[in-house]
Design a protein around this motif. Structure first.
Motif, PDB file in Angstrom:
ATOM      1  N   ASP A 295     -14.739   8.177 -25.482  1.00  0.00           N
ATOM      2  CA  ASP A 295     -13.577   7.788 -26.268  1.00  0.00           C
ATOM      3  C   ASP A 295     -13.644   6.335 -26.724  1.00  0.00           C
ATOM      4  N   ASP A 296     -14.453   5.507 -26.024  1.00  0.00           N
ATOM      5  CA  ASP A 296     -14.500   4.083 -26.342  1.00  0.00           C
ATOM      6  C   ASP A 296     -15.535   3.751 -27.411  1.00  0.00           C
ATOM      7  N   LEU A 297     -16.478   4.665 -27.660  1.00  0.00           N
ATOM      8  CA  LEU A 297     -17.572   4.348 -28.570  1.00  0.00           C
ATOM      9  C   LEU A 297     -17.061   4.096 -29.987  1.00  0.00           C
ATOM     10  N   GLU A 298     -16.113   4.898 -30.456  1.00  0.00           N
ATOM     11  CA  GLU A 298     -15.593   4.718 -31.813  1.00  0.00           C
ATOM     12  C   GLU A 298     -14.899   3.362 -31.951  1.00  0.00           C
ATOM     13  N   ARG A 299     -14.198   2.921 -30.882  1.00  0.00           N
ATOM     14  CA  ARG A 299     -13.536   1.629 -30.918  1.00  0.00           C
ATOM     15  C   ARG A 299     -14.553   0.491 -31.004  1.00  0.00           C
ATOM     16  N   VAL A 300     -15.658   0.623 -30.285  1.00  0.00           N
ATOM     17  CA  VAL A 300     -16.673  -0.421 -30.280  1.00  0.00           C
ATOM     18  C   VAL A 300     -17.334  -0.547 -31.650  1.00  0.00           C
TER      19      VAL A 300
END
Length: 744
Positions: A166-171
């Motif tokens: 879930d954090d990859l898109e934010r990064v």
């Protein structure tokens, strides 16, 4: 696996000049010398056989190289002593050999911000040469200026395990935001990217081939095989490149093995893991990398403890979707950049180092000592100082390079360390005429004799040692007693005393004098043959008394405020007065206590103020009267010749006091006599009781010893007792058959 995002911030400091650790130091001709004040030296200096041995024994030792300095019968070892003692014994200052360590500044470029952070000087000085005399500390000052706008390289290292999906898109959207925020504090920013999952070896992960190919929970999801580390994007200022490369990444599965037994066995057997925290800390420090651990709340306490083991690291709490990662990095960057930590490279054997940090404003400066220097909350363009103390306990044959640097910055202070372990007396002369016309080598005032020659000046040969005439010069006039009183050796008919002995026959002990506060002759005299010979203006058995009286003069000009005497430049107060100048008198607030001494000296010429009555009691008008005592307003004076006098303060003004002293009365001692008689009777009675009890005890012990003696002398008969019968035991074996008996 708990979501983890780790960012490594690399602060790149532009270097100036040579960068090799073993680069040559600038030539000494261009060096400037920088000396600290002479350190405080404590302790004693013992005799030594050579100048080298002398200066290595204690930093307070000096050597007198004057010819014939020990002609009075002292051993050559007595050339080694403290400077003050050698001067007092007649050694000229020019003949003293007392080498001292020194600091030389080889490069000291002033601190400055440079141009937009480029070329700034943040650490000064840059090069030093330090010469250490063993045991003598040398202190140097290191200054650091936190420059504004220094270049920053940020490498974003991300966990791509399945829990970070879930954090990859934010990064992917971080690149542009990070660059904008960092450009607010510096003009030169670069960003890079790397990723990690698991270490793909046992026992860290499962190595089943199917798991390695498809690590995600379902095969329908796009998931790459696990890996230890991938470098994705080199440092760049292009935010679009960062977002593009991060967008190509995909998560992997969690293959952490729950069984850690093999790892524990390896640590227990070899005290080594892969990798250890110490290895990580050493590698990060060597590469000037300051890590920022961005972790979720579940693992935050663990990484906070881990950060304590890694210098210049920071920990921040990451939200579940990594939405606060930009602010987290900025907060950590500000914390790391405002902390200045000064550390050193590995020390050579026998060298010790300590730091004293001077942080904050000059008027509110606080110092902290430790094994490294550190200042927190350092503002931009603020200068902080570190006092670094170096001390050697041994000598090394060649110079050593020591590096000092502030963690996270590439600027370094190079210190070339030398040790000062020998004397440079300047009088070395082979076959010196002073040594019996060339029979020895003269060095530092001492003759080193050629083979076969002996004596202080090499004046005799080994063949002459057994001559009775020579030995007679080392014995007492009557020819008895040991050679040189057993405290030295006889060389060529002359005693060479050992240790602290002196005299023609070493009969004197120069270490047996009185001591004051642990120091021989209080440090204010010389010990000769067991007696202290004090320097000027000092007296006493241990020269402990100063003849000065300046410390006894009170503000009013009186000696000890008129209430004591001056001894050893210290006031010895009279009864009832205290204080360094006897200026305090507990209970003297009443008029009686205040004017008792003046009444006594004015009326009778006695008391503590008898010698200074006219000046100490100038405002008191004392009158002797025979008027009777009418009320309790009269004050009681002291007892003089078994009589008591009274005085009355009739008038007390600011500048005048009228005292009326009544004639003395005899003191009634009846009560004291009665009490004394009763006490004597009680004491005699107790003595009689104790004497009687002691005599009874002695008599009982004597009778008991006589009884024991008679009992031991009796001879008892050893006849048998007719009434006594010994025990009879009969044993029957039911299976035993005598010969010829029938078997049943």
């Amino acid at each position: 696996m708990v979501a983890l995002s780790m960012v490594l911030v690399f602060l790149l400091i532009l270097s100036r000049g040579e960068s090799e650790l073993d680069a040559k130091i600038s030539s000494p001709e261009k060096a400037t010398e920088w000396r600290d004040p002479e350190p405080s030296l404590q302790g004693s200096c013992q005799p030594a056989s050579s100048c080298r041995e002398c200066i290595l024994s204690h930093p307070s030792c000096a050597w007198c190289k004057q010819l014939n300095f020990t002609a009075s019968g002292l051993a050559e070892e007595r050339r080694c002593a403290r400077r003050q003692e050698l001067l007092a014994r007649g050694c000229p200052p020019g003949e003293l050999e007392e080498p001292r360590g020194r600091l030389e500044v080889l490069q000291d470029q002033p601190l400055g911000p440079g141009t937009r952070g480029e070329g700034a000087t943040q650490l000064a000085p840059q090069r030093l040469r330090v010469t250490l005399r063993p045991g003598e500390p040398q202190r140097l000052r290191v200054s650091f200026l936190r420059a504004e706008g220094y270049p920053v390289d940020l490498y974003y290292l991300m966990d791509l395990s399945y829990s970070m999906k879930d954090d990859l898109e934010r990064v992917r959207q971080l690149g542009h935001a990070l660059l904008l925020r960092l450009q607010e504090v510096t003009h030169s920013v670069r960003i890079g990217f790397g990723s990690f999952v698991d270490k793909t070896v046992l026992p860290f992960v499962s190595t089943v081939p199917s798991k390695l190919r498809h690590p995600c929970p379902t095969r329908l999801e796009r998931c790459q095989p696990p890996f230890s580390f991938h470098h994705v994007l080199s440092l760049t200022g292009d935010a679009e490149a960062f977002e593009r490369e991060v967008g190509r990444q995909s998560v992997s599965g969690n293959l952490d093995s729950p069984e850690g037994g093999f790892d524990a066995i390896l640590q227990a057997a070899l005290c080594q893991d892969y990798p250890s925290v110490g290895q990580v800390a050493q590698a990060l420090s060597a590469a000037n990398i300051q890590p920022i651990f961005a972790v979720t709340s579940a693992t935050l306490p663990v990484y906070q403890e881990l950060s304590k083991l890694i210098p210049k690291s920071a920990v921040g709490e990451l939200s579940e979707d990594s939405s606060n990662v930009v602010q987290l990095i900025m907060d950590a960057y500000n914390s790391l950049s405002s902390t200045v930590t000064l550390e050193h490279s590995p020390l050579p054997p026998g060298v010790h180092i300590s730091y004293e940090s001077q942080c904050g404003d000059p008027e509110k400066r606080e110092s902290e000592a430790g094994d490294r220097g550190q200042c927190n909350h350092v503002r931009t363009n603020q200068t902080v100082n570190f006092l670094v103390t170096l001390q050697a306990t041994r000598c090394f044959s060649e110079p050593h390079l020591l590096k000092l640097r502030a963690l996270g910055f590439s600027e370094e202070l190079t210190v070339e360390l030398h040790t000062l372990c020998d004397c440079n007396c300047g009088d070395t002369q082979p076959q010196a005429p002073h040594c019996s016309d060339g029979q020895g080598l003269l060095q530092c005032g001492v003759c080193s004799c050629a083979p076969g020659r002996l004596g202080r000046l090499c004046e005799c040969s080994e063949a002459e040692l057994s001559s009775p005439d020579l030995e007679s010069g080392c014995r007492a006039p009557n020819g008895t007693g040991p050679l040189c009183s057993g405290k030295g050796r006889c060389h060529c008919g002359r005693c060479s005393c050992s240790g602290q002995s002196s005299g023609r026959l070493c009969e004197c002990d120069d270490a047996s004098c009185e001591r004051h506060e642990g120091v021989l002759c209080g440090g204010f005299g010389r010990c000769r043959c067991g007696l202290c010979h004090c320097y000027a203006n000092h007296t006493g058995r241990a020269c402990e008394c100063s003849g000065d009286t300046d410390s006894c003069i009170s503000p009013d000009g009186n000696l000890c405020s008129g209430h004591g005497r001056c001894e050893c430049n210290r006031c010895q107060c009279s009864d009832g007065h205290i204080g360094a100048l006897c200026e305090q008198c507990p209970g003297c607030e009443t008029s009686c206590e205040r004017y008792r001494d003046c009444a006594e000296c004015g009326a009778f010429g006695t008391g503590p103020l008898a010698l200074n009555c006219s000046r100490a009691c100038a405002s008191a008008n004392v009158t002797l009267t025979f008027a009777p005592i009418l009320d309790d307003g009269w004050c009681k004076g002291r007892t003089l010749d078994n009589q008591l006098f009274f005085f009355l303060v009739e008038e007390e003004a600011k500048d005048k006091v009228v005292l009326r002293v009544r004639p003395q009365e005899r003191v009634d001692h009846t009560q004291a006599i009665v009490l004394g008689c009763m006490g004597g009777i009680v004491a005699v009675g107790l003595g009689i009781v104790l004497a009687y009890r002691l005599s009874v005890e002695i008599y009982d012990r004597r009778e008991y010893r006589r009884f024991e003696k008679e009992r031991q002398q009796l001879n008892w008969k050893q006849d048998s007792n007719p009434l006594y019968r010994s025990a009879i035991t009969t044993t029957v074996n039911p299976h035993f058959q005598e010969a010829g008996s029938p078997l049943l």
